[in-house]
Design a protein around this motif. Structure first.
Motif, PDB file in Angstrom:
ATOM      1  N   THR A   1       0.949  -1.146  -0.023  1.00 15.72           N
ATOM      2  CA  THR A   1      -0.088  -0.156   0.127  1.00 15.72           C
ATOM      3  C   THR A   1       0.914   1.243   0.048  1.00 15.72           C
ATOM      4  O   THR A   1       2.113   1.193  -0.079  1.00 15.72           O
ATOM      5  CB  THR A   1      -1.025   0.019   1.415  1.00 15.72           C
ATOM      6  OG1 THR A   1       0.071   0.229   2.490  1.00 15.72           O
ATOM      7  CG2 THR A   1      -1.637  -1.241   1.348  1.00 15.72           C
ATOM      8  N   SER A   2       0.394   2.373   0.151  1.00 12.59           N
ATOM      9  CA  SER A   2       1.091   3.564   0.053  1.00 12.59           C
ATOM     10  C   SER A   2       1.657   4.038   1.194  1.00 12.59           C
ATOM     11  O   SER A   2       2.563   4.985   0.943  1.00 12.59           O
ATOM     12  CB  SER A   2      -0.064   4.731  -0.262  1.00 12.59           C
ATOM     13  OG  SER A   2      -0.519   4.557  -1.686  1.00 12.59           O
ATOM     14  N   SER A   3       1.471   3.071   2.388  1.00 19.99           N
ATOM     15  CA  SER A   3       1.987   3.468   3.495  1.00 19.99           C
ATOM     16  C   SER A   3       3.513   2.780   3.657  1.00 19.99           C
ATOM     17  O   SER A   3       4.212   3.064   4.609  1.00 19.99           O
ATOM     18  CB  SER A   3       1.168   2.935   4.616  1.00 19.99           C
ATOM     19  OG  SER A   3       0.950   1.436   4.708  1.00 19.99           O
ATOM     20  N   THR A   4       3.626   2.040   2.717  1.00 19.93           N
ATOM     21  CA  THR A   4       5.023   1.220   2.674  1.00 19.93           C
ATOM     22  C   THR A   4       6.086   1.891   2.100  1.00 19.93           C
ATOM     23  O   THR A   4       5.768   2.977   1.378  1.00 19.93           O
ATOM     24  CB  THR A   4       4.827  -0.077   2.019  1.00 19.93           C
ATOM     25  OG1 THR A   4       4.704  -0.043   0.727  1.00 19.93           O
ATOM     26  CG2 THR A   4       3.994  -1.112   2.693  1.00 19.93           C
ATOM     27  N   PHE A   5       7.377   1.630   2.196  1.00 22.56           N
ATOM     28  CA  PHE A   5       8.281   2.419   1.405  1.00 22.56           C
ATOM     29  C   PHE A   5       7.998   2.340   0.087  1.00 22.56           C
ATOM     30  O   PHE A   5       8.287   3.444  -0.921  1.00 22.56           O
ATOM     31  CB  PHE A   5       9.791   1.565   1.681  1.00 22.56           C
ATOM     32  CG  PHE A   5      11.084   1.988   1.039  1.00 22.56           C
ATOM     33  CD1 PHE A   5      11.783   3.307   1.385  1.00 22.56           C
ATOM     34  CD2 PHE A   5      11.380   1.020   0.022  1.00 22.56           C
ATOM     35  CE1 PHE A   5      12.401   3.558   0.701  1.00 22.56           C
ATOM     36  CE2 PHE A   5      12.488   1.746  -0.695  1.00 22.56           C
ATOM     37  CZ  PHE A   5      13.056   2.887  -0.384  1.00 22.56           C
ATOM     38  N   LEU A   6       7.877   1.064  -0.564  1.00 24.84           N
ATOM     39  CA  LEU A   6       7.564   0.838  -1.979  1.00 24.84           C
ATOM     40  C   LEU A   6       6.408   1.732  -2.245  1.00 24.84           C
ATOM     41  O   LEU A   6       6.428   2.254  -3.583  1.00 24.84           O
ATOM     42  CB  LEU A   6       7.290  -0.498  -2.318  1.00 24.84           C
ATOM     43  CG  LEU A   6       7.475  -0.957  -3.671  1.00 24.84           C
ATOM     44  CD1 LEU A   6       8.612  -0.708  -4.459  1.00 24.84           C
ATOM     45  CD2 LEU A   6       7.181  -2.479  -3.746  1.00 24.84           C
TER      46      LEU A   6
ATOM     47  N   PRO B   1      -7.393   1.121   0.226  1.00 30.32           N
ATOM     48  CA  PRO B   1      -8.961   0.848   0.822  1.00 30.32           C
ATOM     49  C   PRO B   1      -8.884  -0.417   1.337  1.00 30.32           C
ATOM     50  O   PRO B   1      -9.605  -0.595   2.414  1.00 30.32           O
ATOM     51  CB  PRO B   1     -10.013   0.989  -0.107  1.00 30.32           C
ATOM     52  CG  PRO B   1      -9.188   1.779  -1.364  1.00 30.32           C
ATOM     53  CD  PRO B   1      -7.708   1.367  -1.132  1.00 30.32           C
ATOM     54  N   ALA B   2      -8.130  -1.301   1.112  1.00 27.23           N
ATOM     55  CA  ALA B   2      -8.186  -2.605   1.626  1.00 27.23           C
ATOM     56  C   ALA B   2      -7.336  -2.949   3.043  1.00 27.23           C
ATOM     57  O   ALA B   2      -7.496  -4.073   3.466  1.00 27.23           O
ATOM     58  CB  ALA B   2      -7.687  -3.703   0.526  1.00 27.23           C
ATOM     59  N   ASP B   3      -6.531  -1.860   3.023  1.00 26.18           N
ATOM     60  CA  ASP B   3      -5.582  -2.277   4.262  1.00 26.18           C
ATOM     61  C   ASP B   3      -6.206  -1.535   5.625  1.00 26.18           C
ATOM     62  O   ASP B   3      -5.631  -0.286   6.044  1.00 26.18           O
ATOM     63  CB  ASP B   3      -4.290  -1.492   4.048  1.00 26.18           C
ATOM     64  CG  ASP B   3      -3.038  -1.974   4.965  1.00 26.18           C
ATOM     65  OD1 ASP B   3      -3.269  -2.795   5.641  1.00 26.18           O
ATOM     66  OD2 ASP B   3      -2.126  -0.943   5.014  1.00 26.18           O
ATOM     67  N   GLU B   4      -7.348  -2.103   6.173  1.00 23.84           N
ATOM     68  CA  GLU B   4      -7.988  -1.516   7.135  1.00 23.84           C
ATOM     69  C   GLU B   4      -7.071  -1.555   8.611  1.00 23.84           C
ATOM     70  O   GLU B   4      -7.291  -0.617   9.356  1.00 23.84           O
ATOM     71  CB  GLU B   4      -9.200  -2.405   7.402  1.00 23.84           C
ATOM     72  CG  GLU B   4     -10.352  -2.305   6.193  1.00 23.84           C
ATOM     73  CD  GLU B   4     -11.351  -3.184   6.566  1.00 23.84           C
ATOM     74  OE1 GLU B   4     -11.339  -3.941   7.487  1.00 23.84           O
ATOM     75  OE2 GLU B   4     -12.089  -3.234   5.578  1.00 23.84           O
TER      76      GLU B   4
ATOM     77  N   TRP C   1       0.693  -4.536   3.836  1.00 21.50           N
ATOM     78  CA  TRP C   1       1.033  -5.687   2.928  1.00 21.50           C
ATOM     79  C   TRP C   1      -0.208  -6.445   2.866  1.00 21.50           C
ATOM     80  O   TRP C   1       0.000  -7.738   3.244  1.00 21.50           O
ATOM     81  CB  TRP C   1       2.247  -6.571   3.237  1.00 21.50           C
ATOM     82  CG  TRP C   1       3.545  -5.668   3.484  1.00 21.50           C
ATOM     83  CD1 TRP C   1       4.036  -4.704   4.308  1.00 21.50           C
ATOM     84  CD2 TRP C   1       4.119  -5.147   2.279  1.00 21.50           C
ATOM     85  NE1 TRP C   1       5.180  -4.246   4.092  1.00 21.50           N
ATOM     86  CE2 TRP C   1       5.244  -4.475   2.666  1.00 21.50           C
ATOM     87  CE3 TRP C   1       4.166  -5.455   0.710  1.00 21.50           C
ATOM     88  CZ2 TRP C   1       6.342  -3.723   1.807  1.00 21.50           C
ATOM     89  CZ3 TRP C   1       5.332  -5.015   0.049  1.00 21.50           C
ATOM     90  CH2 TRP C   1       6.306  -4.371   0.621  1.00 21.50           C
ATOM     91  N   PRO C   2      -1.458  -6.159   2.596  1.00 22.34           N
ATOM     92  CA  PRO C   2      -2.670  -6.972   2.598  1.00 22.34           C
ATOM     93  C   PRO C   2      -2.504  -7.906   1.531  1.00 22.34           C
ATOM     94  O   PRO C   2      -1.743  -7.787   0.453  1.00 22.34           O
ATOM     95  CB  PRO C   2      -3.653  -6.081   2.329  1.00 22.34           C
ATOM     96  CG  PRO C   2      -3.066  -4.723   1.484  1.00 22.34           C
ATOM     97  CD  PRO C   2      -1.686  -4.630   1.934  1.00 22.34           C
ATOM     98  N   GLN C   3      -3.388  -8.955   1.574  1.00 19.20           N
ATOM     99  CA  GLN C   3      -3.637  -9.869   0.595  1.00 19.20           C
ATOM    100  C   GLN C   3      -5.005  -9.517  -0.043  1.00 19.20           C
ATOM    101  O   GLN C   3      -6.016  -9.503   0.619  1.00 19.20           O
ATOM    102  CB  GLN C   3      -3.601 -11.240   1.225  1.00 19.20           C
ATOM    103  CG  GLN C   3      -3.857 -12.411  -0.008  1.00 19.20           C
ATOM    104  CD  GLN C   3      -3.702 -14.052   0.613  1.00 19.20           C
ATOM    105  OE1 GLN C   3      -4.169 -13.908   1.704  1.00 19.20           O
ATOM    106  NE2 GLN C   3      -3.417 -14.796  -0.249  1.00 19.20           N
ATOM    107  N   LEU C   4      -5.146  -9.385  -1.226  1.00 14.14           N
ATOM    108  CA  LEU C   4      -6.258  -8.961  -2.158  1.00 14.14           C
ATOM    109  C   LEU C   4      -6.911 -10.179  -2.477  1.00 14.14           C
ATOM    110  O   LEU C   4      -6.200 -11.357  -2.693  1.00 14.14           O
ATOM    111  CB  LEU C   4      -5.987  -7.890  -3.022  1.00 14.14           C
ATOM    112  CG  LEU C   4      -5.285  -6.614  -2.418  1.00 14.14           C
ATOM    113  CD1 LEU C   4      -5.095  -5.571  -3.835  1.00 14.14           C
ATOM    114  CD2 LEU C   4      -6.117  -5.960  -1.603  1.00 14.14           C
ATOM    115  N   SER C   5      -8.274 -10.189  -2.893  1.00 14.89           N
ATOM    116  CA  SER C   5      -9.030 -11.311  -3.662  1.00 14.89           C
ATOM    117  C   SER C   5      -8.715 -10.836  -4.996  1.00 14.89           C
ATOM    118  O   SER C   5      -8.549  -9.575  -5.468  1.00 14.89           O
ATOM    119  CB  SER C   5     -10.376 -11.292  -3.296  1.00 14.89           C
ATOM    120  OG  SER C   5     -11.043 -10.170  -3.569  1.00 14.89           O
ATOM    121  N   ALA C   6      -8.886 -11.808  -6.034  1.00 15.33           N
ATOM    122  CA  ALA C   6      -8.800 -11.508  -7.587  1.00 15.33           C
ATOM    123  C   ALA C   6      -9.986 -10.689  -7.638  1.00 15.33           C
ATOM    124  O   ALA C   6      -9.858  -9.858  -8.713  1.00 15.33           O
ATOM    125  CB  ALA C   6      -8.905 -12.963  -8.123  1.00 15.33           C
TER     126      ALA C   6
END
Length: 185
Positions: free
Chosen positions: A79-84, A99-102, A107-112
């Motif tokens: 996500t935007s909160s990480t270094f990358l 939005p998925a990183d509640e 480093w969330p795991q998203l669904s397809a």
């Protein structure tokens, strides 16, 4: 065990955790410079990194574009909160995973389904070294209709450059900027 073994032998060690922010990178370069007696050179490295990032960021070439950075094919991302994520943000890119990183892990795991519905303009493959490609992404159920796949916006990235902080981040971001320029021509 390695650090303990080196210390037992009287070998000085310096352990630095993964940088969480761009500022962490500068601090760690200075720490390494101090530990090795090359503080002036470390400051010069930091200046080169800062100047390179500022030059690249000035273009904001990704403004208005969305992206998904695939860490692996189990759909972990950054996500935007990480270094990358901060590096991508310098180009003006918007991360579909934010939005998925509640919990704010970064480093969330998203669904397809989430990724397909977000329909990113760009897909950066941090797992290209392990066989993922534009072709394998296009073959995934539902992914062939995504904008990134249809427009050639699936971009393999060098894992060593995208996953390591230091002077190579300028080279990494230069390659990302070039890929965006190619796509938006």
């Amino acid at each position: 065990d390695l650090v303990a073994g080196l210390k037992a032998l009287g070998v000085a060690t310096l352990v630095q955790p993964a940088a969480q922010t761009i500022s962490d990178t500068y601090a760690q370069v200075l720490q390494l410079g101090e530990a090795t007696g090359h503080l002036v050179e470390a400051a010069e490295v930091n200046d080169r990194i800062a100047d390179g990032l500022a030059e690249i960021a000035a273009s904001r070439v990704g403004q208005g574009l969305t992206y998904y950075h695939e860490v692996d094919n189990t759909l972990y991302t950054t996500t935007s909160s990480t270094f990358l994520g901060q590096l991508y943000e310098l180009l003006g890119l918007s991360n579909i995973a934010d939005p998925a990183d509640e919990v704010g892990f970064g480093w969330p795991q998203l669904s397809a389904e989430f990724i397909v519905n977000a329909d990113p303009d760009l897909v950066f493959l941090g797992d290209a070294s392990w066989g993922e490609s534009a072709e394998t992404v296009a073959a995934r159920p539902g992914w062939g209709g995504m904008k990134a796949v249809r427009t050639g916006g699936v971009v393999p990235v060098d894992t060593d450059m995208s996953g390591r902080w230091g002077p190579r981040v300028v080279e990494f971001l230069t390659e990302i900027r070039q890929a965006i320029v190619q796509l938006t021509r």
